[in-house]
Design a protein around this motif. Structure first.
Motif, mmCIF file in Angstrom:
data_model
loop_
_atom_site.group_PDB
_atom_site.id
_atom_site.type_symbol
_atom_site.label_atom_id
_atom_site.label_comp_id
_atom_site.label_asym_id
_atom_site.label_seq_id
_atom_site.Cartn_x
_atom_site.Cartn_y
_atom_site.Cartn_z
ATOM 1 N N LEU A 1 26.494 41.343 40.121
ATOM 2 C CA LEU A 1 27.697 41.270 40.945
ATOM 3 C C LEU A 1 28.912 41.623 40.098
ATOM 4 O O LEU A 1 29.456 40.793 39.391
ATOM 5 N N THR A 2 29.305 42.848 40.152
ATOM 6 C CA THR A 2 30.463 43.286 39.387
ATOM 7 C C THR A 2 31.141 44.436 40.112
ATOM 8 O O THR A 2 30.483 45.253 40.752
ATOM 9 N N ASN A 3 32.451 44.475 40.036
ATOM 10 C CA ASN A 3 33.184 45.590 40.645
ATOM 11 C C ASN A 3 33.511 46.660 39.623
ATOM 12 O O ASN A 3 34.239 47.598 39.920
ATOM 13 N N ASN B 1 42.288 38.581 31.837
ATOM 14 C CA ASN B 1 41.093 39.408 31.753
ATOM 15 C C ASN B 1 41.503 40.833 31.386
ATOM 16 O O ASN B 1 41.408 41.753 32.200
ATOM 17 N N PRO B 2 41.964 41.042 30.150
ATOM 18 C CA PRO B 2 42.504 42.358 29.775
ATOM 19 C C PRO B 2 41.493 43.482 29.846
ATOM 20 O O PRO B 2 41.858 44.644 30.046
ATOM 21 N N GLN B 3 40.197 43.169 29.687
ATOM 22 C CA GLN B 3 39.169 44.204 29.737
ATOM 23 C C GLN B 3 38.647 44.441 31.146
ATOM 24 O O GLN B 3 37.761 45.270 31.349
ATOM 25 N N GLY C 1 34.029 42.257 35.304
ATOM 26 C CA GLY C 1 33.704 41.686 36.599
ATOM 27 C C GLY C 1 33.178 40.269 36.523
ATOM 28 O O GLY C 1 33.313 39.486 37.463
ATOM 29 N N ALA C 2 32.560 39.915 35.374
ATOM 30 C CA ALA C 2 31.988 38.573 35.232
ATOM 31 C C ALA C 2 33.050 37.492 35.322
ATOM 32 O O ALA C 2 32.761 36.362 35.739
ATOM 33 N N GLY D 1 35.843 33.115 48.759
ATOM 34 C CA GLY D 1 36.876 33.911 48.106
ATOM 35 C C GLY D 1 36.417 34.711 46.915
ATOM 36 O O GLY D 1 37.166 35.547 46.408
ATOM 37 N N PHE D 2 35.182 34.512 46.454
ATOM 38 C CA PHE D 2 34.781 35.243 45.251
ATOM 39 C C PHE D 2 34.167 36.605 45.563
ATOM 40 O O PHE D 2 34.120 37.468 44.691
ATOM 41 N N MET D 3 33.727 36.824 46.776
ATOM 42 C CA MET D 3 33.237 38.145 47.156
ATOM 43 C C MET D 3 34.303 38.944 47.901
ATOM 44 O O MET D 3 34.478 40.138 47.658
ATOM 45 N N PHE D 4 35.027 38.270 48.790
ATOM 46 C CA PHE D 4 36.044 38.931 49.590
ATOM 47 C C PHE D 4 37.311 38.082 49.593
ATOM 48 O O PHE D 4 37.229 36.861 49.782
#
Length: 368
Positions: free
Chosen positions: A40-42, A165-167, A170-171, A300-303
């Motif tokens: 699960l990562t964008n 989260n500068p990098q 997705g985690a 809220g964590f997926m959408f």
């Protein structure tokens, strides 16, 4: 109190003898956090692209090398003419095409500008938007490098800074959500099944004729799962930090306290489900299927909840995972303290008290 601990010990032995239950309790959270944490990562990495270099000069060679060095792109093919672009997209071998026009270096040197065409496969619009943004960033970085900080007319420099989260991993977004999903589903499902199983086997009535009050029997059934859930919380946090490289920026004790509180909410929900059904299949269906979709869709964590219509935003407020997800992101990712999450903590506490009270009351009415 001695009788209470005897019931707790009996439940521990019951769980320990059932190897499948032990696997579900201790193995499934590990499998889910690892699989979901990586799957699960964008982010889009190693996207295959094609390059059509019509100039073949020093500038285009340098720019292509910069694309090749990026971890987001992998140059699959170097094209020789424009007609090959659409053919490669039809084959499905590439996600993006970079078109460099003739006289690229000459235009840069004499006109201080040059054109680059980016063509993306928009059959998946999210991936297309992400890749074009990555490609634009590579080009801007190349432009900044060759200008050597010279002041060009009408040049606007934009500085971007990514907090927490500068990098852009997705985690950082999905680990808190997966923690909420794993704890809610496992704790709720196992607690719901355990009491219903006693009903089906006819042993619940035997326990109720003991001097223990029904309320104490219910609590004794939940205590082993609370302790095992604490083991799962520790395992999930260790995997998050050392495997998924998600740091704990806030207080680990506050995070552990909030996780235990959320576990109590899940256990109370499982007890309530078990008090209202008469078969293990019904308990599993309600706890696994009926809770899975709200947890995934409305936490809220997926959408983003803000993008949902008002009725769904209202319904999301009764989903415990939503509030725990906010807490974990605030403490674990942003490094905030109790002052920032007191409202969410009170909401989870209220849910726990309400669900536990309803579970004990309904259990007493049905079996006492």
């Amino acid at each position: 109190m001695k009788q209470f601990f005897a019931f707790v010990k009996k439940e521990f032995f019951h769980i320990w003898r059932d190897k499948r239950t032990m696997f579900i309790l201790l193995g499934m959270p590990v499998v889910q956090i690892v699989i979901f944490g990586f799957a699960l990562t964008n982010e889009v990495k190693n996207a295959k692209i094609a390059v059509l270099d019509n100039s073949k000069d020093a500038a285009t060679t340098s720019l292509i090398a910069q694309f090749s060095a990026s971890r987001y792109f992998e140059i699959e093919k170097n094209l020789t003419n424009y007609n090959q672009v659409e053919a490669e997209f039809k084959k499905g071998t590439i996600k993006l095409a970079i078109i460099l026009p003739p006289h690229f270096d000459e235009d840069l040197q004499h006109l201080n500008k040059a054109q680059v065409q980016i063509i993306a496969d928009a059959s998946d619009p999210n991936v297309a938007n992400t890749l074009t943004s990555y490609a634009a960033a590579v080009i801007i970085d190349y432009q900044n490098r060759i200008t050597n900080n010279r002041k060009l007319p009408y040049t606007i420099n934009t500085e971007m800074r990514m907090l927490y989260n500068p990098q852009l991993k997705g985690a950082f977004n999905f680990v808190p959500g997966v923690m909420a999903m794993v704890l809610l589903l496992v704790c709720t499902m196992m607690t719901a099944i355990t009491i219903v199983k006693e009903k089906e086997m006819g042993t619940m009535e035997i326990m109720l004729v003991s001097p223990m009050r029904p309320q104490i029997v219910v609590l004794a059934k939940a205590v082993p799962y609370l302790l095992l859930s604490m083991v799962n919380i520790t395992t999930i946090l260790l995997l998050s930090v050392f495997v998924l490289e998600v740091p704990i920026n806030g207080s680990i004790f506050l995070l552990a306290f909030e996780s235990i509180l959320f576990t109590l909410v899940s256990l109370s929900l499982g007890l309530l489900i078990s008090a209202g059904v008469d078969s293990q299949q019904s308990a599993m269906f309600i706890s696994l299927i009926a809770l899975f979709l709200p947890t995934v869709m409305l936490s809220g964590f997926m959408f983003p909840i803000e993008n949902m219509p008002l009725p769904l935003r209202t319904v999301s407020n009764i989903v415990p995972a939503k509030w725990y997800y906010i807490i974990v992101k605030s403490v674990m990712i942003k490094g905030l303290g109790l002052k920032a999450i007191w409202k969410e903590t009170l909401i989870l506490t209220g849910m726990m008290i309400f669900l536990l009270t309803m579970a004990i009351k309904k259990f007493k009415i049905r079996l006492a």
